[in-house]
Design a protein around this motif. Structure first.
Motif, PDB file in Angstrom:
ATOM      1  N   LYS A 181       0.825  -1.214   0.000  1.00 23.04           N
ATOM      2  CA  LYS A 181       0.000   0.000   0.000  1.00 23.04           C
ATOM      3  C   LYS A 181       0.855   1.257   0.000  1.00 23.04           C
ATOM      4  O   LYS A 181       0.562   2.228  -0.703  1.00 23.04           O
ATOM      5  CB  LYS A 181      -0.922  -0.007   1.212  1.00 23.04           C
ATOM      6  CG  LYS A 181      -2.020  -1.061   1.149  1.00 23.04           C
ATOM      7  CD  LYS A 181      -2.898  -1.005   2.380  1.00 23.04           C
ATOM      8  CE  LYS A 181      -3.991  -2.061   2.332  1.00 23.04           C
ATOM      9  NZ  LYS A 181      -4.854  -2.024   3.551  1.00 23.04           N
ATOM     10  N   VAL A 182       1.938   1.240   0.795  1.00 26.00           N
ATOM     11  CA  VAL A 182       2.828   2.414   0.829  1.00 26.00           C
ATOM     12  C   VAL A 182       3.487   2.629  -0.525  1.00 26.00           C
ATOM     13  O   VAL A 182       3.597   3.775  -1.014  1.00 26.00           O
ATOM     14  CB  VAL A 182       3.877   2.230   1.936  1.00 26.00           C
ATOM     15  CG1 VAL A 182       4.947   3.314   1.843  1.00 26.00           C
ATOM     16  CG2 VAL A 182       3.213   2.274   3.310  1.00 26.00           C
ATOM     17  N   GLU A 183       3.924   1.540  -1.167  1.00 26.76           N
ATOM     18  CA  GLU A 183       4.548   1.677  -2.485  1.00 26.76           C
ATOM     19  C   GLU A 183       3.546   2.205  -3.500  1.00 26.76           C
ATOM     20  O   GLU A 183       3.906   3.026  -4.375  1.00 26.76           O
ATOM     21  CB  GLU A 183       5.093   0.313  -2.933  1.00 26.76           C
ATOM     22  CG  GLU A 183       6.299  -0.156  -2.130  1.00 26.76           C
ATOM     23  CD  GLU A 183       6.772  -1.530  -2.544  1.00 26.76           C
ATOM     24  OE1 GLU A 183       6.031  -2.178  -3.325  1.00 26.76           O
ATOM     25  OE2 GLU A 183       7.860  -1.953  -2.115  1.00 26.76           O
ATOM     26  N   ILE A 186       3.174   5.910  -2.881  1.00 26.33           N
ATOM     27  CA  ILE A 186       4.345   6.643  -3.374  1.00 26.33           C
ATOM     28  C   ILE A 186       4.300   6.778  -4.888  1.00 26.33           C
ATOM     29  O   ILE A 186       4.603   7.849  -5.461  1.00 26.33           O
ATOM     30  CB  ILE A 186       5.631   5.924  -2.919  1.00 26.33           C
ATOM     31  CG1 ILE A 186       5.786   6.028  -1.396  1.00 26.33           C
ATOM     32  CG2 ILE A 186       6.857   6.497  -3.618  1.00 26.33           C
ATOM     33  CD1 ILE A 186       6.945   5.240  -0.846  1.00 26.33           C
ATOM     34  N   ALA A 187       3.886   5.692  -5.574  1.00 20.49           N
ATOM     35  CA  ALA A 187       3.786   5.760  -7.031  1.00 20.49           C
ATOM     36  C   ALA A 187       2.732   6.772  -7.460  1.00 20.49           C
ATOM     37  O   ALA A 187       2.922   7.534  -8.431  1.00 20.49           O
ATOM     38  CB  ALA A 187       3.453   4.372  -7.589  1.00 20.49           C
ATOM     39  N   LEU A 188       1.594   6.835  -6.713  1.00 22.67           N
ATOM     40  CA  LEU A 188       0.554   7.817  -7.027  1.00 22.67           C
ATOM     41  C   LEU A 188       1.049   9.241  -6.805  1.00 22.67           C
ATOM     42  O   LEU A 188       0.759  10.152  -7.617  1.00 22.67           O
ATOM     43  CB  LEU A 188      -0.679   7.534  -6.166  1.00 22.67           C
ATOM     44  CG  LEU A 188      -1.892   8.423  -6.398  1.00 22.67           C
ATOM     45  CD1 LEU A 188      -2.376   8.291  -7.844  1.00 22.67           C
ATOM     46  CD2 LEU A 188      -3.010   8.067  -5.428  1.00 22.67           C
ATOM     47  N   ILE A 193       3.078  14.477  -8.890  1.00 23.53           N
ATOM     48  CA  ILE A 193       4.172  15.452  -9.002  1.00 23.53           C
ATOM     49  C   ILE A 193       4.563  15.642 -10.461  1.00 23.53           C
ATOM     50  O   ILE A 193       4.815  16.773 -10.926  1.00 23.53           O
ATOM     51  CB  ILE A 193       5.367  14.980  -8.158  1.00 23.53           C
ATOM     52  CG1 ILE A 193       5.021  15.060  -6.672  1.00 23.53           C
ATOM     53  CG2 ILE A 193       6.609  15.808  -8.456  1.00 23.53           C
ATOM     54  CD1 ILE A 193       6.063  14.438  -5.771  1.00 23.53           C
ATOM     55  N   ALA A 194       4.622  14.540 -11.216  1.00 21.59           N
ATOM     56  CA  ALA A 194       4.965  14.645 -12.640  1.00 21.59           C
ATOM     57  C   ALA A 194       3.904  15.441 -13.398  1.00 21.59           C
ATOM     58  O   ALA A 194       4.226  16.256 -14.294  1.00 21.59           O
ATOM     59  CB  ALA A 194       5.118  13.248 -13.232  1.00 21.59           C
ATOM     60  N   ALA A 195       2.623  15.234 -13.030  1.00 18.92           N
ATOM     61  CA  ALA A 195       1.558  15.988 -13.697  1.00 18.92           C
ATOM     62  C   ALA A 195       1.643  17.478 -13.362  1.00 18.92           C
ATOM     63  O   ALA A 195       1.437  18.340 -14.233  1.00 18.92           O
ATOM     64  CB  ALA A 195       0.196  15.423 -13.285  1.00 18.92           C
ATOM     65  N   LEU A 196       1.944  17.820 -12.116  1.00 21.02           N
ATOM     66  CA  LEU A 196       2.091  19.226 -11.729  1.00 21.02           C
ATOM     67  C   LEU A 196       3.258  19.886 -12.458  1.00 21.02           C
ATOM     68  O   LEU A 196       3.157  21.042 -12.925  1.00 21.02           O
ATOM     69  CB  LEU A 196       2.280  19.330 -10.211  1.00 21.02           C
ATOM     70  CG  LEU A 196       1.049  19.026  -9.352  1.00 21.02           C
ATOM     71  CD1 LEU A 196       1.414  19.009  -7.878  1.00 21.02           C
ATOM     72  CD2 LEU A 196      -0.035  20.057  -9.614  1.00 21.02           C
ATOM     73  N   ARG A 197       4.366  19.162 -12.575  1.00 25.08           N
ATOM     74  CA  ARG A 197       5.510  19.723 -13.292  1.00 25.08           C
ATOM     75  C   ARG A 197       5.183  19.932 -14.772  1.00 25.08           C
ATOM     76  O   ARG A 197       5.632  20.893 -15.396  1.00 25.08           O
ATOM     77  CB  ARG A 197       6.708  18.799 -13.136  1.00 25.08           C
ATOM     78  CG  ARG A 197       7.308  18.816 -11.731  1.00 25.08           C
ATOM     79  CD  ARG A 197       8.455  17.838 -11.615  1.00 25.08           C
ATOM     80  NE  ARG A 197       9.052  17.887 -10.282  1.00 25.08           N
ATOM     81  CZ  ARG A 197      10.025  17.079  -9.875  1.00 25.08           C
ATOM     82  NH1 ARG A 197      10.486  16.133 -10.713  1.00 25.08           N
ATOM     83  NH2 ARG A 197      10.516  17.204  -8.652  1.00 25.08           N
TER      84      ARG A 197
END
Length: 212
Positions: A181-183, A186-188, A193-197
């Motif tokens: 679940k943590v992984e 983190i992937a989400l 972050i990639a979408a914001l950039r």
């Protein structure tokens, strides 16, 4: 065996009975030699004669006891005899060996005391052996059973307790699920972050163009 009759236990041959009696007699004689040598050195003026006499008596006792016991148990089959039958066989064999050795070494007047004494020895010895054997079987049977639960584990196993006692495998599986679940989270976050950039780059280029 007749058709429909009981299955009789396999009996030992006379040669096997004699061989086992002689083996036990030899072991008893060896023990008597050690015991007689020690006592003879301390108490007798002829320790060698005393040791040899003790060896002969112990050999006779061991041979006659085990031979008589084997003959008695051969009626039922030694492996199929019950504890009570073993008690009776050892008591009778003790009486036979004690009476016969007493008659040969100490005279007829000691036959009955020897029979009574060695019958008691045989009976008590067999009872002690049966007790130790049953204790050993009980100890071996408990090793195959699961270990007893502690008080907290028994309390956690109750349905009305909002807790659960986990084994090592269950705890490892739970940690593995949490790690997955943590992984995933983190992937989400990386995707966000990639979408914001990606949205920030056109805005920055427009601001630079307006500044020019």
């Amino acid at each position: 065996m007749t058709l429909g009759g009981p299955i009789l236990p396999e009996k030992q041959s006379p040669g096997a009975l004699v061989k086992s009696a002689l083996v036990v007699g030899a072991l008893s004689g060896g023990t008597g030699l050690l015991f007689g040598s020690a006592i003879g050195i301390i108490r007798s003026s002829h320790p060698v004669i005393f040791a040899l006499a003790t060896t002969g008596q112990w050999f006779a006792l061991g041979t006659t006891f085990w031979g008589s016991r084997a003959v008695i148990l051969n009626t039922w089959g030694e492996e199929h005899a019950s504890s009570r039958q073993n008690n009776y066989a050892s008591s009778l064999a003790g009486g036979v060996s004690g009476g016969s050795v007493a008659a040969l070494t100490r005279g007829r007047s000691n036959i009955i005391p020897g029979m009574i004494m060695f019958s008691l020895f045989g009976y008590l010895g067999q009872i002690s052996y049966n007790s130790l054997s049953s204790s050993r079987r009980a100890a071996l049977s408990t090793t195959d059973q699961p270990p007893a639960l502690s008080f907290l584990e028994r309390l956690a196993s109750k349905k009305w307790i909002p807790m659960k006692s986990l084994s090592d495998e269950e705890y490892e599986d739970m940690l593995q699920e949490k790690l997955i679940k943590v992984e995933a989270e983190i992937a989400l976050l990386d995707e966000n972050i990639a979408a914001l950039r990606a949205t920030e780059k056109p805005n920055m280029s427009e601001q630079l163009q307006k500044g020019d």
